[in-house]
Write a protein that holds these residues in place. Structure first.
Motif, PDB file in Angstrom:
ATOM      1  N   THR A 145      16.843  21.113 -44.905  1.00 47.77           N
ATOM      2  CA  THR A 145      18.006  21.809 -45.483  1.00 47.77           C
ATOM      3  C   THR A 145      18.401  23.075 -44.729  1.00 47.77           C
ATOM      4  N   LYS A 148      21.077  23.169 -41.825  1.00 51.76           N
ATOM      5  CA  LYS A 148      22.425  22.639 -42.049  1.00 51.76           C
ATOM      6  C   LYS A 148      23.530  23.499 -41.422  1.00 51.76           C
ATOM      7  N   ILE A 151      23.478  23.230 -37.552  1.00 46.76           N
ATOM      8  CA  ILE A 151      23.874  21.891 -37.121  1.00 46.76           C
ATOM      9  C   ILE A 151      25.384  21.732 -37.222  1.00 46.76           C
ATOM     10  N   GLN A 152      25.963  22.267 -38.279  1.00 45.11           N
ATOM     11  CA  GLN A 152      27.421  22.219 -38.409  1.00 45.11           C
ATOM     12  C   GLN A 152      28.089  23.031 -37.306  1.00 45.11           C
ATOM     13  N   CYS A 155      28.056  20.813 -34.258  1.00 47.00           N
ATOM     14  CA  CYS A 155      29.062  19.752 -34.364  1.00 47.00           C
ATOM     15  C   CYS A 155      30.473  20.306 -34.156  1.00 47.00           C
ATOM     16  N   ASP A 169      19.929  17.388 -44.233  1.00 48.28           N
ATOM     17  CA  ASP A 169      21.081  17.626 -45.093  1.00 48.28           C
ATOM     18  C   ASP A 169      22.256  18.027 -44.215  1.00 48.28           C
ATOM     19  N   SER A 170      22.901  17.048 -43.624  1.00 48.56           N
ATOM     20  CA  SER A 170      24.021  17.313 -42.722  1.00 48.56           C
ATOM     21  C   SER A 170      24.892  16.069 -42.641  1.00 48.56           C
ATOM     22  N   GLU A 171      26.190  16.271 -42.813  1.00 51.00           N
ATOM     23  CA  GLU A 171      27.103  15.131 -42.758  1.00 51.00           C
ATOM     24  C   GLU A 171      27.475  14.751 -41.339  1.00 51.00           C
ATOM     25  N   CYS A 172      27.366  15.685 -40.404  1.00 48.63           N
ATOM     26  CA  CYS A 172      27.848  15.397 -39.045  1.00 48.63           C
ATOM     27  C   CYS A 172      26.751  14.898 -38.114  1.00 48.63           C
TER      28      CYS A 172
END
Length: 393
Positions: A145, A148, A151-152, A155, A169-172
């Motif tokens: 977590t 996150k 990482i964003q 991206c 916990d990362s969408e990208c």
């Protein structure tokens, strides 16, 4: 191997696994027309980025792609304090060095966060890596977590992010990992079958309270429920670490009857030492997948249903191939589960002869084998089983 199961063991200094950034080779001189075309393409991408509100970093990434320059791959590792992590880094470095020699990448860099799996330190090091503008960032995370936001950030800067060895916990980000359910299943079923499906066992748990351990323990209990002839004589907390498990098991041996097996998560070498210290025969155990444990198993002629199973440190190499395929715009699932490393007695000697004492068994993922496994994931087919190495190297 996830940090929940990563208790430090005596190893070589971690700084041996740091790799300084390789010098970028000088581009081959190009005709003026080709250079101009590349420059125009870069300007076009930059203009498009500005016109659409895109960031300068994203525009620069597009310009680099248009120029045909080979990618720069970076790896951030949140913890280096055990043999599994050191094997993981060594496998990546060997594959990345060959990829560079083959002209697939321009350079690569590995950064190992100091300390004991500190997410704060890893975040700081990832931010430093991003200033060097990698095309792809591979991450073995200290936390599912806490990383996150960074990482964003990666991206948003146009960096391809592949997280391996853990959920995130990362969408990208793209995620590649082994299954904790598989790990627990392979640690229990072959061993229980090996003791004939009956007898008394000890269960050695990992880091109680962590999500992966809870998943593994639930799986273990479910499997034990399928063997009515097996009784759980004791449950201890071995932390998936040989030294810890040795003390924990030794502490209960005086109060239990004959033990036929110990279901663990890669702590069997220590468990075996506990039984030897107590003057009792070594039962079936779940060994580590390193050379020391496998050769102990082999040299002591233990033939009682023991197995060795752990997650695959070769995930780092698979993540490298995933990043390169993503940069080539290939279709890759956002989340993939790759095969765990299970070593049964029939394959034990081959692995034992191929591994150094502190080296862990790793599937030798080539780019072709990686793509075959991706196809298996996409189609629901049987997982690829790479070949077992035949010589130490």
């Amino acid at each position: 191997m996830s940090d929940e199961f990563a208790a430090p063991t005596p190893t070589a200094p971690a700084d041996l696994f740091f790799l300084e950034t390789m010098m970028r080779t000088r581009p081959t001189p190009r005709p003026w027309r080709a250079a101009s075309a590349a420059s125009l393409a870069a300007l076009a991408v930059l203009a498009a980025g500005c016109g659409s509100g895109g960031s300068p970093d994203t525009a620069q990434a597009g310009a680099k792609e248009a120029s045909g320059e080979k990618p720069f791959i970076a790896l951030s590792n949140g913890f280096i304090g055990n043999g599994w992590r050191q094997t993981m880094i060594a496998k990546f470095e060997a594959a990345a060095k060959q990829a560079q020699a083959d002209g697939l990448i321009s350079k690569y860099k590995v950064v190992n966060a100091p300390g004991d799996n500190s997410a704060t330190e890893q975040v700081a090091q990832i931010k430093s890596l991003l200033l060097q503008k990698p095309d792809a960032l591979l991450i073995d995370p200290a936390s599912p977590t806490a990383l996150k936001p960074v990482i964003q950030q990666a991206c948003s800067a146009g960096v391809t992010v592949v997280v391996f060895d853990s959920a995130i916990d990362s969408e990208c980000a793209y995620v590649l990992q082994n299954s904790f359910v598989d790990w627990a299943t392979y640690a229990a079923k072959p061993l229980l079958d090996g003791i004939g499906g009956k007898g008394d066992v000890i269960v050695s748990r990992g880091v109680v309270g962590s999500q992966p351990e809870a998943e593994m323990f639930e799986t273990t209990k479910k499997i034990l429920g399928e063997y009515p002839g097996v009784k759980t004589a004791a449950t201890v907390t071995g932390m998936c670490d040989g030294a810890t498990a040795q003390k924990a098991v030794l502490g209960v041996l005086s109060s239990v009857s004959k033990i036929d097996g110990v279901i663990g998560c890669g702590d069997g070498y220590g468990v075996a030492q506990a039984f030897a210290t107590a003057g009792k025969p070594v039962p079936a155990v779940t060994f580590e997948t390193n050379g020391r444990a496998l050769n102990y198993w082999k040299d002591n002629k233990i033939d009682n249903g023991s197995v060795a199973v752990m997650s695959d440190p070769g995930q780092s190499v698979a993540a490298l191939w995933e990043a390169l395929d993503l940069l080539e715009k290939r279709d890759i699932p956002k989340h993939m589960t790759f095969p765990i490393v299970l070593i049964e007695q029939k394959d034990r000697d081959a692995w034992a002869g191929a591994l150094k004492p502190d080296e862990y068994a790793a599937w030798p993922w080539t780019r072709e084998l990686f793509r075959q496994q991706v196809k298996a994931v996409q189609t629901g087919g049987e997982p690829v089983k790479p070949p077992i190495p035949t010589a130490a190297g």
